[in-house]
Design a protein around this motif. Structure first.
Motif, PDB file in Angstrom:
ATOM      1  N   UNK A  50       0.833  -1.207   0.000  1.00 42.77           N
ATOM      2  CA  UNK A  50       0.000   0.000   0.000  1.00 42.77           C
ATOM      3  C   UNK A  50       0.863   1.249   0.000  1.00 42.77           C
ATOM      4  N   UNK A  51       1.984   1.204   0.742  1.00 41.50           N
ATOM      5  CA  UNK A  51       2.909   2.339   0.753  1.00 41.50           C
ATOM      6  C   UNK A  51       3.500   2.575  -0.629  1.00 41.50           C
ATOM      7  N   UNK A  52       3.843   1.493  -1.327  1.00 40.80           N
ATOM      8  CA  UNK A  52       4.358   1.613  -2.692  1.00 40.80           C
ATOM      9  C   UNK A  52       3.333   2.312  -3.585  1.00 40.80           C
ATOM     10  N   UNK A  53       2.083   1.885  -3.505  1.00 40.73           N
ATOM     11  CA  UNK A  53       1.032   2.494  -4.320  1.00 40.73           C
ATOM     12  C   UNK A  53       0.844   3.969  -3.976  1.00 40.73           C
ATOM     13  N   UNK A  54       0.906   4.285  -2.670  1.00 35.08           N
ATOM     14  CA  UNK A  54       0.758   5.682  -2.261  1.00 35.08           C
ATOM     15  C   UNK A  54       1.894   6.538  -2.826  1.00 35.08           C
ATOM     16  N   UNK A  55       3.120   6.037  -2.757  1.00 31.55           N
ATOM     17  CA  UNK A  55       4.260   6.792  -3.289  1.00 31.55           C
ATOM     18  C   UNK A  55       4.133   7.004  -4.784  1.00 31.55           C
ATOM     19  N   UNK A  56       3.703   5.961  -5.493  1.00 30.68           N
ATOM     20  CA  UNK A  56       3.550   6.080  -6.940  1.00 30.68           C
ATOM     21  C   UNK A  56       2.475   7.093  -7.326  1.00 30.68           C
ATOM     22  N   UNK A  57       1.546   7.332  -6.405  1.00 30.65           N
ATOM     23  CA  UNK A  57       0.485   8.306  -6.663  1.00 30.65           C
ATOM     24  C   UNK A  57       0.728   9.640  -5.973  1.00 30.65           C
ATOM     25  N   UNK A  58       1.940   9.830  -5.464  1.00 28.89           N
ATOM     26  CA  UNK A  58       2.303  11.109  -4.858  1.00 28.89           C
ATOM     27  C   UNK A  58       1.801  11.324  -3.450  1.00 28.89           C
ATOM     28  N   UNK A  59       1.271  10.286  -2.817  1.00 25.77           N
ATOM     29  CA  UNK A  59       0.748  10.416  -1.449  1.00 25.77           C
ATOM     30  C   UNK A  59       1.824   9.979  -0.456  1.00 25.77           C
ATOM     31  N   UNK A  60       2.886  10.767  -0.372  1.00 27.79           N
ATOM     32  CA  UNK A  60       4.057  10.346   0.390  1.00 27.79           C
ATOM     33  C   UNK A  60       3.823  10.367   1.901  1.00 27.79           C
ATOM     34  N   UNK A  61       2.972  11.269   2.375  1.00 27.22           N
ATOM     35  CA  UNK A  61       2.681  11.278   3.807  1.00 27.22           C
ATOM     36  C   UNK A  61       1.978   9.979   4.215  1.00 27.22           C
ATOM     37  N   UNK A  62       1.029   9.546   3.414  1.00 24.13           N
ATOM     38  CA  UNK A  62       0.358   8.271   3.691  1.00 24.13           C
ATOM     39  C   UNK A  62       1.338   7.108   3.578  1.00 24.13           C
ATOM     40  N   UNK A  63       2.251   7.196   2.614  1.00 21.45           N
ATOM     41  CA  UNK A  63       3.254   6.148   2.444  1.00 21.45           C
ATOM     42  C   UNK A  63       4.127   6.036   3.689  1.00 21.45           C
ATOM     43  N   UNK A  64       4.512   7.175   4.261  1.00 24.85           N
ATOM     44  CA  UNK A  64       5.316   7.164   5.489  1.00 24.85           C
ATOM     45  C   UNK A  64       4.530   6.550   6.646  1.00 24.85           C
ATOM     46  N   UNK A  65       3.269   6.932   6.768  1.00 24.74           N
ATOM     47  CA  UNK A  65       2.425   6.400   7.841  1.00 24.74           C
ATOM     48  C   UNK A  65       2.326   4.873   7.734  1.00 24.74           C
ATOM     49  N   UNK A  66       2.171   4.352   6.537  1.00 22.16           N
ATOM     50  CA  UNK A  66       2.072   2.907   6.337  1.00 22.16           C
ATOM     51  C   UNK A  66       3.383   2.205   6.691  1.00 22.16           C
TER      52      UNK A  66
END
Length: 241
Positions: A50-66
């Motif tokens: 899920x973090x990978x998907x968030x990063x690929x979509x520019x949602x880096x804060x969510x990626x960090x949280x995951x």
């Protein structure tokens, strides 16, 4: 035509039915016991993907949280496996695969490689995690060789949240974490949930801040937690500490 069983036959039938249900419940309980830790590892894997998907979509804060949630899950799966006496070769492989996904691939994407050098740094970070997972055994009881990769990821995710994703700082921190992971220094097994009460409090506090507080508070908490393990491994985090 209905067949009427004698009282003794009814008793035998009910007894057989009860024993069958009891055996079934025992099998289900045994299955859950053996796979509780694997379920936690799978959850860690899901956090990483899920973090990978968030990063690929520019949602880096969510990626960090995951990534930080994956950090908590990684500390829990081994403790659960040992507590339930459910350690297995499959569980160890699943744990390594989840760690590689969350603390290798997902964390490297936080570096946001925009050029050849940035991409090379991300690749080297993933290779450092891979090397760390393959050659972590030190031959010394209760000790690792090289910094465990979850702590490197915790530092990077926390740094991203605290600096607003400052890529210069992130790259410097990534290089430092790579050096810690590959230098083969000794680090104690971080059995946080199987050690002193204060370590369990640290874990519970980590769960509380990551789910119920703002990102700055959570990131500062995890940064201090990880740095204390990196720089004071024996004094604070040894099983004898």
């Amino acid at each position: 035509m209905w067949m009427v069983l004698p009282p003794s036959g009814i008793f035998q039938y009910l007894k057989k039915l009860f024993l069958t249900e009891q055996a079934g419940r025992a099998q289900v309980a045994d299955f859950l016991r053996k796979n509780a830790a694997n379920s936690i590892s799978m959850a860690n894997l899901v956090m990483g993907l899920s973090s990978v998907l968030c990063s690929l979509n520019g949602l880096h804060h969510c990626a960090c949280w995951l990534v930080l949630v994956g950090f908590l899950l990684d500390l829990a799966d081994g403790a659960v496996a040992r507590q339930l006496n459910a350690c297995s070769a499959l569980g160890a492989k699943l744990d390594d695969f989840a760690d590689f996904t969350t603390f290798g691939l997902a964390t490297s994407l936080l570096l946001q490689a925009h050029g050849i050098l940035d991409g090379l740094l991300a690749i080297v970070y993933v290779l450092a995690v891979f090397t760390r997972l393959c050659f972590f055994s030190s031959g010394v009881p209760f000790m690792y060789r090289g910094l465990p990769c979850p702590y490197g990821s915790s530092v990077l995710a926390s740094t991203y949240l605290l600096t607003g994703g400052n890529l210069v700082v992130m790259r410097v921190v990534a290089m430092v974490m790579i050096l810690f992971m590959v230098d083969q220094g000794f680090y104690p097994h971080d059995k946080v949930l199987e050690s002193q009460a204060w370590k369990k409090v640290v874990y519970v506090g980590g769960a509380a801040v990551v789910f119920f507080s703002a990102f700055p508070t959570a990131s500062l908490y995890y940064l201090l937690w990880s740095i204390s393990y990196i720089f004071f491994p024996t004094v604070l985090w040894s099983h004898k500490a």
